[in-house]
Design a protein around this motif. Structure first.
Motif, PDB file in Angstrom:
ATOM      1  N   LYS A 133       0.848  -1.194   0.000  1.00 47.26           N
ATOM      2  CA  LYS A 133       0.000   0.000   0.000  1.00 47.26           C
ATOM      3  C   LYS A 133       0.879   1.238   0.000  1.00 47.26           C
ATOM      4  N   LYS A 134       0.463   2.249  -0.750  1.00 47.52           N
ATOM      5  CA  LYS A 134       1.235   3.485  -0.797  1.00 47.52           C
ATOM      6  C   LYS A 134       0.301   4.633  -1.176  1.00 47.52           C
ATOM      7  N   ALA A 135       0.737   5.851  -0.869  1.00 42.51           N
ATOM      8  CA  ALA A 135      -0.015   7.034  -1.269  1.00 42.51           C
ATOM      9  C   ALA A 135      -0.156   7.047  -2.792  1.00 42.51           C
ATOM     10  N   LEU A 136      -1.333   7.369  -3.264  1.00 44.22           N
ATOM     11  CA  LEU A 136      -1.613   7.324  -4.696  1.00 44.22           C
ATOM     12  C   LEU A 136      -0.672   8.204  -5.504  1.00 44.22           C
ATOM     13  N   SER A 163      -8.289   0.867  -4.286  1.00 48.31           N
ATOM     14  CA  SER A 163      -7.834   2.241  -4.526  1.00 48.31           C
ATOM     15  C   SER A 163      -8.891   3.227  -4.052  1.00 48.31           C
ATOM     16  N   ASP A 164      -8.443   4.350  -3.511  1.00 49.57           N
ATOM     17  CA  ASP A 164      -9.346   5.450  -3.175  1.00 49.57           C
ATOM     18  C   ASP A 164      -8.656   6.753  -3.550  1.00 49.57           C
ATOM     19  N   ASN A 165      -9.149   7.863  -3.056  1.00 46.85           N
ATOM     20  CA  ASN A 165      -8.583   9.157  -3.447  1.00 46.85           C
ATOM     21  C   ASN A 165      -7.180   9.394  -2.905  1.00 46.85           C
ATOM     22  N   ASP A 166      -6.800   8.635  -1.870  1.00 48.19           N
ATOM     23  CA  ASP A 166      -5.523   8.896  -1.205  1.00 48.19           C
ATOM     24  C   ASP A 166      -4.497   7.784  -1.381  1.00 48.19           C
TER      25      ASP A 166
END
Length: 219
Positions: A133-136, A163-166
């Motif tokens: 997992k990582k910041a988009l 996935s989401d906005n962040d």
């Protein structure tokens, strides 16, 4: 080599628009399909929905309910990922197959498509799964591949599993034997490891230190 088109099925002929609703109801009583293709003069009109026809007049014809037919289909030239996407978007276990000239060829069944998926190296080949997992804004597919390959790993496949906005989560399948090195490199590049691994030295070290601290505090 097996291709997705090897799974085109014609065990049941497509329904004709002039068939009665009663005949369609009888058909769905014998099979568990959610939809089934309907043709008119050999031309694909759409797929009739099993749940819908339960409320239709049995003495009428399918053609009387053309407006209820769902128009989804796939081309015979489409790859298996695109085919699976059509299954998912339309919540169906049957997808009609047309050629480039719109001729009806048959249908794919969801179970057969999943069987094809099971024959791909991503599923079939022995390997380990890592979920990171990582910041988009910081994510890079090329970096993920580089981390695996720089540790002498072989990438068997990867996909975006959440996935989401962040943030974004990536599911990766790699060859066994180099898992711990790959995991630690992901951490150095600020990826969070979502999956659990028995050979994760970082987690094992933390656990050993925690156990030691608990033992010390209990003295």
């Amino acid at each position: 080599m097996t291709t997705i088109t090897d799974y085109i099925n014609n065990d049941f002929r497509a329904m004709d628009s002039e068939e009665t609703i009663l005949a369609a109801q009888d058909f769905f009583m014998d099979v568990s399909f959610s939809h089934f293709p309907v043709l008119e003069d050999g031309i694909y009109l759409g797929s009739i929905v099993a749940e819908d026809i339960e409320t239709f007049d049995t003495d009428k014809k399918i053609s009387n309910y053309k407006y209820t037919l769902e128009p989804f289909f796939v081309r015979s030239s489409m790859n298996w990922l695109d085919v699976l996407e059509v299954f998912g978007k339309n919540h169906t276990d049957i997808v009609p197959v047309l050629d480039e000239n719109n001729h009806y060829l048959g249908y794919y069944e969801l179970t057969d498509s999943m069987r094809f998926l099971n024959e791909t190296p991503f599923i079939k080949e022995a390997g380990g799964i890592i979920i990171v997992k990582k910041a988009l804004v910081d994510y890079s597919m090329s970096q993920v591949s580089q981390i695996v390959e720089s540790n002498n790993g072989k990438l068997l496949g990867l996909f975006v599993s959440k996935s989401d906005n962040d943030t974004i989560e990536i599911t990766i399948k790699v060859t066994l034997g180099v898992m711990n090195d790959i995991i630690q490199t992901f951490r150095r590049y600020n990826y969070e490891i979502i999956s659990e691994h028995n050979d994760d030295n970082y987690i094992n070290t933390l656990k050993e230190r925690s156990d030691y601290l608990d033992k010390y505090l209990n003295i």
